[in-house]
Design a protein around this motif. Structure first.
Motif, mmCIF file in Angstrom:
data_model
loop_
_atom_site.group_PDB
_atom_site.id
_atom_site.type_symbol
_atom_site.label_atom_id
_atom_site.label_comp_id
_atom_site.label_asym_id
_atom_site.label_seq_id
_atom_site.Cartn_x
_atom_site.Cartn_y
_atom_site.Cartn_z
ATOM 1 N N SER A 36 15.748 2.401 -13.029
ATOM 2 C CA SER A 36 14.306 2.432 -12.805
ATOM 3 C C SER A 36 13.871 1.219 -11.982
ATOM 4 O O SER A 36 14.595 0.224 -11.880
ATOM 5 C CB SER A 36 13.562 2.439 -14.141
ATOM 6 N N GLY A 37 12.675 1.313 -11.464
ATOM 7 C CA GLY A 37 12.148 0.182 -10.711
ATOM 8 C C GLY A 37 12.038 -1.068 -11.574
ATOM 9 O O GLY A 37 12.379 -2.174 -11.150
ATOM 10 N N ARG A 38 11.594 -0.890 -12.783
ATOM 11 C CA ARG A 38 11.454 -2.026 -13.709
ATOM 12 C C ARG A 38 12.801 -2.688 -13.973
ATOM 13 O O ARG A 38 12.919 -3.912 -13.996
ATOM 14 C CB ARG A 38 10.835 -1.554 -15.024
ATOM 15 N N HIS A 39 13.828 -1.860 -14.156
ATOM 16 C CA HIS A 39 15.171 -2.391 -14.429
ATOM 17 C C HIS A 39 15.636 -3.281 -13.280
ATOM 18 O O HIS A 39 16.119 -4.394 -13.481
ATOM 19 C CB HIS A 39 16.136 -1.232 -14.629
ATOM 20 N N TYR A 40 15.477 -2.784 -12.065
ATOM 21 C CA TYR A 40 15.977 -3.543 -10.933
ATOM 22 C C TYR A 40 15.190 -4.826 -10.717
ATOM 23 O O TYR A 40 15.769 -5.864 -10.378
ATOM 24 C CB TYR A 40 15.943 -2.696 -9.670
ATOM 25 N N CYS A 41 13.912 -4.763 -10.889
ATOM 26 C CA CYS A 41 13.123 -5.984 -10.694
ATOM 27 C C CYS A 41 13.450 -7.027 -11.751
ATOM 28 O O CYS A 41 13.315 -8.221 -11.513
ATOM 29 C CB CYS A 41 11.629 -5.648 -10.701
ATOM 30 N N LYS A 42 13.888 -6.569 -12.902
ATOM 31 C CA LYS A 42 14.239 -7.518 -13.962
ATOM 32 C C LYS A 42 15.634 -8.088 -13.767
ATOM 33 O O LYS A 42 15.848 -9.283 -13.967
ATOM 34 C CB LYS A 42 14.140 -6.839 -15.317
ATOM 35 N N TYR A 43 16.589 -7.254 -13.357
ATOM 36 C CA TYR A 43 17.983 -7.679 -13.339
ATOM 37 C C TYR A 43 18.546 -7.918 -11.946
ATOM 38 O O TYR A 43 19.650 -8.439 -11.808
ATOM 39 C CB TYR A 43 18.843 -6.646 -14.062
ATOM 40 N N GLY A 44 17.814 -7.545 -10.929
ATOM 41 C CA GLY A 44 18.299 -7.771 -9.577
ATOM 42 C C GLY A 44 19.086 -6.600 -9.039
ATOM 43 O O GLY A 44 19.243 -5.573 -9.700
ATOM 44 N N MET A 45 19.572 -6.763 -7.818
ATOM 45 C CA MET A 45 20.287 -5.701 -7.142
ATOM 46 C C MET A 45 21.572 -6.225 -6.524
ATOM 47 O O MET A 45 21.818 -7.424 -6.497
ATOM 48 C CB MET A 45 19.381 -5.089 -6.065
ATOM 49 N N ASP A 46 22.400 -5.316 -6.028
ATOM 50 C CA ASP A 46 23.710 -5.698 -5.517
ATOM 51 C C ASP A 46 23.694 -6.249 -4.096
ATOM 52 O O ASP A 46 24.486 -7.114 -3.755
ATOM 53 C CB ASP A 46 24.662 -4.492 -5.562
ATOM 54 N N TYR A 47 22.843 -5.685 -3.265
ATOM 55 C CA TYR A 47 22.855 -6.044 -1.849
ATOM 56 C C TYR A 47 21.566 -6.766 -1.503
ATOM 57 O O TYR A 47 20.480 -6.309 -1.811
ATOM 58 C CB TYR A 47 23.008 -4.801 -0.976
ATOM 59 N N TRP A 48 21.726 -7.879 -0.812
ATOM 60 C CA TRP A 48 20.579 -8.726 -0.508
ATOM 61 C C TRP A 48 20.460 -8.988 0.977
ATOM 62 O O TRP A 48 21.459 -9.228 1.660
ATOM 63 C CB TRP A 48 20.696 -10.056 -1.247
ATOM 64 N N GLY A 49 19.235 -8.978 1.449
ATOM 65 C CA GLY A 49 18.971 -9.354 2.824
ATOM 66 C C GLY A 49 18.668 -10.841 2.914
ATOM 67 O O GLY A 49 18.568 -11.539 1.904
ATOM 68 N N LYS A 50 18.539 -11.299 4.121
ATOM 69 C CA LYS A 50 18.179 -12.698 4.328
ATOM 70 C C LYS A 50 16.735 -12.928 3.894
ATOM 71 O O LYS A 50 15.889 -12.073 4.067
ATOM 72 C CB LYS A 50 18.331 -13.074 5.795
ATOM 73 N N GLY A 51 16.466 -14.059 3.332
ATOM 74 C CA GLY A 51 15.116 -14.380 2.908
ATOM 75 C C GLY A 51 14.224 -14.755 4.071
ATOM 76 O O GLY A 51 14.689 -15.171 5.126
ATOM 77 N N THR A 52 12.952 -14.578 3.864
ATOM 78 C CA THR A 52 11.978 -14.998 4.864
ATOM 79 C C THR A 52 10.835 -15.733 4.169
ATOM 80 O O THR A 52 10.406 -15.334 3.089
ATOM 81 C CB THR A 52 11.440 -13.805 5.675
ATOM 82 N N GLN A 53 10.382 -16.777 4.813
ATOM 83 C CA GLN A 53 9.334 -17.594 4.212
ATOM 84 C C GLN A 53 7.967 -16.963 4.432
ATOM 85 O O GLN A 53 7.606 -16.613 5.558
ATOM 86 C CB GLN A 53 9.348 -18.997 4.816
ATOM 87 N N VAL A 54 7.221 -16.841 3.373
ATOM 88 C CA VAL A 54 5.821 -16.437 3.458
ATOM 89 C C VAL A 54 4.999 -17.602 2.927
ATOM 90 O O VAL A 54 5.194 -18.032 1.796
ATOM 91 C CB VAL A 54 5.539 -15.167 2.642
ATOM 92 N N THR A 55 4.115 -18.093 3.751
ATOM 93 C CA THR A 55 3.279 -19.224 3.374
ATOM 94 C C THR A 55 1.816 -18.811 3.437
ATOM 95 O O THR A 55 1.335 -18.345 4.476
ATOM 96 C CB THR A 55 3.515 -20.417 4.303
ATOM 97 N N VAL A 56 1.139 -18.973 2.322
ATOM 98 C CA VAL A 56 -0.288 -18.673 2.253
ATOM 99 C C VAL A 56 -1.014 -20.001 2.062
ATOM 100 O O VAL A 56 -0.843 -20.669 1.050
ATOM 101 C CB VAL A 56 -0.617 -17.712 1.099
ATOM 102 N N SER A 57 -1.770 -20.350 3.047
ATOM 103 C CA SER A 57 -2.424 -21.663 3.004
ATOM 104 C C SER A 57 -3.659 -21.646 3.875
ATOM 105 O O SER A 57 -3.718 -20.943 4.891
ATOM 106 C CB SER A 57 -1.460 -22.743 3.490
ATOM 107 N N SER A 58 -4.636 -22.443 3.477
ATOM 108 C CA SER A 58 -5.838 -22.577 4.286
ATOM 109 C C SER A 58 -5.710 -23.761 5.235
ATOM 110 O O SER A 58 -6.600 -24.010 6.038
ATOM 111 C CB SER A 58 -7.062 -22.760 3.386
#
Length: 126
Positions: A104-126
């Motif tokens: 389920s979606g909940r399961h994966y968000c809790k335990y993670g997944m097998d394949y990962w992409g590169k991270g990207t920075q998101v910055t929220v700032s005034s």
């Protein structure tokens, strides 16, 4: 082996919007659960939104409900995270991920997944 690649983040002011994209490389997202995770400095990784492939359920962590939307474009082999009304606390490195096992979606968000992409920075700032 499928790898998720090509995530484009950015800088945005509070209240603004941003859409993250993640394109499959070497395969398609067919039969895969997909998800978006984030990690802020000094904090643990958090499952933001996950789409399960067992029951087709969609999970959102409470802090993004009503603001973020996960979607997939099968024709483009691309998954998206539309982020609206961004807040400073949304600042983090965001990762897309995928998994071929059933869950389920909940399961994966809790335990993670097998394949990962590169991270990207998101910055929220005034």
């Amino acid at each position: 082996l499928m790898s998720a690649a090509g995530v484009w983040g950015g800088f945005v002011q509070p209240g603004g919007s941003l859409r993250l994209s993640c394109a499959a490389s070497g395969s398609t997202f067919d039969d895969y659960a997909i998800g978006w995770f984030r990690q802020a400095p000094g904090k643990e990784r958090e499952g933001v939104s996950c789409l399960g492939n067992g029951d087709g359920s969609t999970y959102y962590t409470d802090s993004v409900k009503g603001r973020f939307t996960i979607s997939i474009d099968d024709a483009k082999n691309t998954v998206y995270l539309q982020m609206n009304n961004l807040k400073i606390e949304d600042t983090a490195v965001y990762y897309c991920a995928a998994d071929r096992s059933q869950g389920s979606g909940r399961h994966y968000c809790k335990y993670g997944m097998d394949y990962w992409g590169k991270g990207t920075q998101v910055t929220v700032s005034s």
